[in-house]
Design a protein around this motif. Structure first.
Motif, PDB file in Angstrom:
ATOM      1  N   LEU A  38       0.831  -1.291  -0.200  1.00  0.00           N
ATOM      2  CA  LEU A  38      -0.149  -0.233   0.092  1.00  0.00           C
ATOM      3  C   LEU A  38       0.915   1.532  -0.083  1.00  0.00           C
ATOM      4  O   LEU A  38       0.675   2.345  -0.772  1.00  0.00           O
ATOM      5  CB  LEU A  38      -0.807  -0.036   1.229  1.00  0.00           C
ATOM      6  CG  LEU A  38      -2.294  -1.006   1.125  1.00  0.00           C
ATOM      7  CD1 LEU A  38      -2.888  -1.026   2.515  1.00  0.00           C
ATOM      8  CD2 LEU A  38      -3.037  -0.526   0.110  1.00  0.00           C
ATOM      9  N   ALA A  39       1.953   1.203   0.788  1.00  0.00           N
ATOM     10  CA  ALA A  39       2.668   2.355   0.866  1.00  0.00           C
ATOM     11  C   ALA A  39       3.519   2.694  -0.487  1.00  0.00           C
ATOM     12  O   ALA A  39       3.761   3.689  -0.793  1.00  0.00           O
ATOM     13  CB  ALA A  39       3.678   2.267   1.914  1.00  0.00           C
ATOM     14  N   GLU A  40       3.916   1.503  -1.152  1.00  0.00           N
ATOM     15  CA  GLU A  40       4.556   1.816  -2.399  1.00  0.00           C
ATOM     16  C   GLU A  40       3.911   2.027  -3.429  1.00  0.00           C
ATOM     17  O   GLU A  40       4.493   2.758  -4.339  1.00  0.00           O
ATOM     18  CB  GLU A  40       5.441   0.495  -2.629  1.00  0.00           C
ATOM     19  CG  GLU A  40       6.896   0.138  -1.812  1.00  0.00           C
ATOM     20  CD  GLU A  40       7.671   1.304  -1.902  1.00  0.00           C
ATOM     21  OE1 GLU A  40       7.937   1.828  -3.003  1.00  0.00           O
ATOM     22  OE2 GLU A  40       8.325   1.657  -0.764  1.00  0.00           O
ATOM     23  N   ALA A  41       2.673   1.770  -3.470  1.00  0.00           N
ATOM     24  CA  ALA A  41       1.669   1.812  -4.564  1.00  0.00           C
ATOM     25  C   ALA A  41       1.059   3.424  -4.412  1.00  0.00           C
ATOM     26  O   ALA A  41       0.531   3.831  -5.370  1.00  0.00           O
ATOM     27  CB  ALA A  41       0.508   0.937  -4.581  1.00  0.00           C
ATOM     28  N   GLY A  42       1.465   4.016  -3.331  1.00  0.00           N
ATOM     29  CA  GLY A  42       1.027   5.535  -3.231  1.00  0.00           C
ATOM     30  C   GLY A  42      -0.459   5.701  -2.964  1.00  0.00           C
ATOM     31  O   GLY A  42      -0.966   6.851  -2.573  1.00  0.00           O
ATOM     32  N   THR A  92      -1.239   5.319   0.293  1.00  0.00           N
ATOM     33  CA  THR A  92      -1.150   5.822   1.629  1.00  0.00           C
ATOM     34  C   THR A  92       0.132   6.069   1.865  1.00  0.00           C
ATOM     35  O   THR A  92       1.047   5.171   1.606  1.00  0.00           O
ATOM     36  CB  THR A  92      -1.854   5.489   2.544  1.00  0.00           C
ATOM     37  OG1 THR A  92      -1.782   6.282   3.925  1.00  0.00           O
ATOM     38  CG2 THR A  92      -1.606   3.922   3.168  1.00  0.00           C
ATOM     39  N   ASN A  93       0.717   7.052   2.720  1.00  0.00           N
ATOM     40  CA  ASN A  93       1.996   7.241   3.131  1.00  0.00           C
ATOM     41  C   ASN A  93       2.048   7.202   4.489  1.00  0.00           C
ATOM     42  O   ASN A  93       3.168   7.341   5.215  1.00  0.00           O
ATOM     43  CB  ASN A  93       2.540   8.717   2.447  1.00  0.00           C
ATOM     44  CG  ASN A  93       4.017   8.534   2.723  1.00  0.00           C
ATOM     45  OD1 ASN A  93       4.730   7.737   2.373  1.00  0.00           O
ATOM     46  ND2 ASN A  93       4.716   9.835   2.399  1.00  0.00           N
ATOM     47  N   PHE A  94       0.920   6.982   5.076  1.00  0.00           N
ATOM     48  CA  PHE A  94       0.719   6.659   6.486  1.00  0.00           C
ATOM     49  C   PHE A  94       1.616   5.604   7.284  1.00  0.00           C
ATOM     50  O   PHE A  94       2.374   5.774   8.362  1.00  0.00           O
ATOM     51  CB  PHE A  94      -0.683   6.390   6.905  1.00  0.00           C
ATOM     52  CG  PHE A  94      -0.954   5.926   8.130  1.00  0.00           C
ATOM     53  CD1 PHE A  94      -1.038   7.052   9.192  1.00  0.00           C
ATOM     54  CD2 PHE A  94      -1.182   4.625   8.631  1.00  0.00           C
ATOM     55  CE1 PHE A  94      -1.444   6.778  10.452  1.00  0.00           C
ATOM     56  CE2 PHE A  94      -1.572   4.587  10.037  1.00  0.00           C
ATOM     57  CZ  PHE A  94      -1.386   5.402  10.867  1.00  0.00           C
ATOM     58  N   PHE A  95       1.871   4.713   6.645  1.00  0.00           N
ATOM     59  CA  PHE A  95       2.663   3.411   7.240  1.00  0.00           C
ATOM     60  C   PHE A  95       4.093   3.610   7.068  1.00  0.00           C
ATOM     61  O   PHE A  95       5.078   3.351   7.898  1.00  0.00           O
ATOM     62  CB  PHE A  95       2.558   2.256   6.465  1.00  0.00           C
ATOM     63  CG  PHE A  95       1.093   1.956   6.378  1.00  0.00           C
ATOM     64  CD1 PHE A  95       0.331   1.388   7.719  1.00  0.00           C
ATOM     65  CD2 PHE A  95       0.301   1.708   5.271  1.00  0.00           C
ATOM     66  CE1 PHE A  95      -0.682   1.048   7.588  1.00  0.00           C
ATOM     67  CE2 PHE A  95      -1.009   1.382   5.146  1.00  0.00           C
ATOM     68  CZ  PHE A  95      -1.533   1.015   6.188  1.00  0.00           C
ATOM     69  N   MET A  96       4.733   4.908   6.200  1.00  0.00           N
ATOM     70  CA  MET A  96       6.193   5.054   6.036  1.00  0.00           C
ATOM     71  C   MET A  96       6.385   6.060   7.255  1.00  0.00           C
ATOM     72  O   MET A  96       7.755   5.931   7.709  1.00  0.00           O
ATOM     73  CB  MET A  96       6.431   5.899   4.743  1.00  0.00           C
ATOM     74  CG  MET A  96       6.209   4.738   3.695  1.00  0.00           C
ATOM     75  SD  MET A  96       6.882   3.393   3.709  1.00  0.00           S
ATOM     76  CE  MET A  96       8.725   3.825   2.862  1.00  0.00           C
ATOM     77  N   GLU A  97       5.486   6.790   7.687  1.00  0.00           N
ATOM     78  CA  GLU A  97       5.973   7.635   8.829  1.00  0.00           C
ATOM     79  C   GLU A  97       5.644   7.112  10.591  1.00  0.00           C
ATOM     80  O   GLU A  97       6.030   7.783  11.208  1.00  0.00           O
ATOM     81  CB  GLU A  97       4.813   8.844   8.743  1.00  0.00           C
ATOM     82  CG  GLU A  97       5.000   9.684   7.361  1.00  0.00           C
ATOM     83  CD  GLU A  97       4.170  10.622   7.038  1.00  0.00           C
ATOM     84  OE1 GLU A  97       3.050  10.839   8.091  1.00  0.00           O
ATOM     85  OE2 GLU A  97       4.072  11.333   6.085  1.00  0.00           O
TER      86      GLU A  97
END
Length: 122
Positions: free
Chosen positions: A50-54, A56-61
Motif C-alpha cells: 500500500l505504501a509503495e503503490a502510493g 497512503t504514506n501513513f505506514f512510512m511515517e
C-alpha cells in the motif's frame, strides 16, 4: 511481553483443540504460533505494498513499535480463522466416523438391517 502472552495463549488453545480431537498436540501448538507470525508478516507485506503503490504514506511515517502493534490484530485474526476452520473440519470428521473405523457405514447399515429383520420376525 505482550508477544509472549499471545504466543502462550495461541499455543495453549491449539494444543487443547488437538488434544480434544486426538491429533498431534505439540505439532498443532507450534502451527498456531506459526500462523500468528505468518499473519503479522503478511500484514506487513500488505502495508508495504500500500505504501509503495502510493495509496497512503501513513505506514512510512509510523515508528516501528506502532507498526508492529498495528500488525497484531492481523495475526490474531489469522489464528482465529484457522482455529475455527480446524475445529469445524475435525468435528465434521468426528461425526462422520463415530467409532473411527473405515467401514463404519457398512457396519452401521448391517446393524440396521439386522434390527429391521428382528423387528419383522417379532
Amino acid at each position: 511481553m505482550l508477544g509472549l502472552f499471545l504466543i502462550y495463549f495461541i499455543g495453549k488453545n491449539y494444543y487443547e483443540l488437538a488434544e480434544k480431537f486426538g491429533r498431534s498436540k505439540w505439532g498443532f501448538a507450534i502451527l498456531g504460533v506459526f500462523i500468528y507470525y505468518f499473519g503479522t508478516f503478511t500484514s506487513g507485506i500488505f502495508f508495504g505494498v500500500l505504501a509503495e503503490a502510493g495509496v497512503t504514506n501513513f505506514f512510512m511515517e509510523l515508528p516501528e513499535l506502532a507498526l508492529s502493534l498495528l500488525a497484531i490484530p492481523f495475526g490474531i485474526a489469522a489464528c482465529w480463522g484457522v482455529y475455527k476452520l480446524l475445529a469445524k473440519q475435525w468435528s465434521n470428521q468426528a461425526t462422520e466416523n463415530d467409532n473411527g473405523l473405515l467401514d463404519s457405514d457398512l457396519i452401521r447399515n448391517s446393524q440396521q438391517d439386522s434390527n429391521q429383520t428382528r423387528n419383522e420376525n417379532m
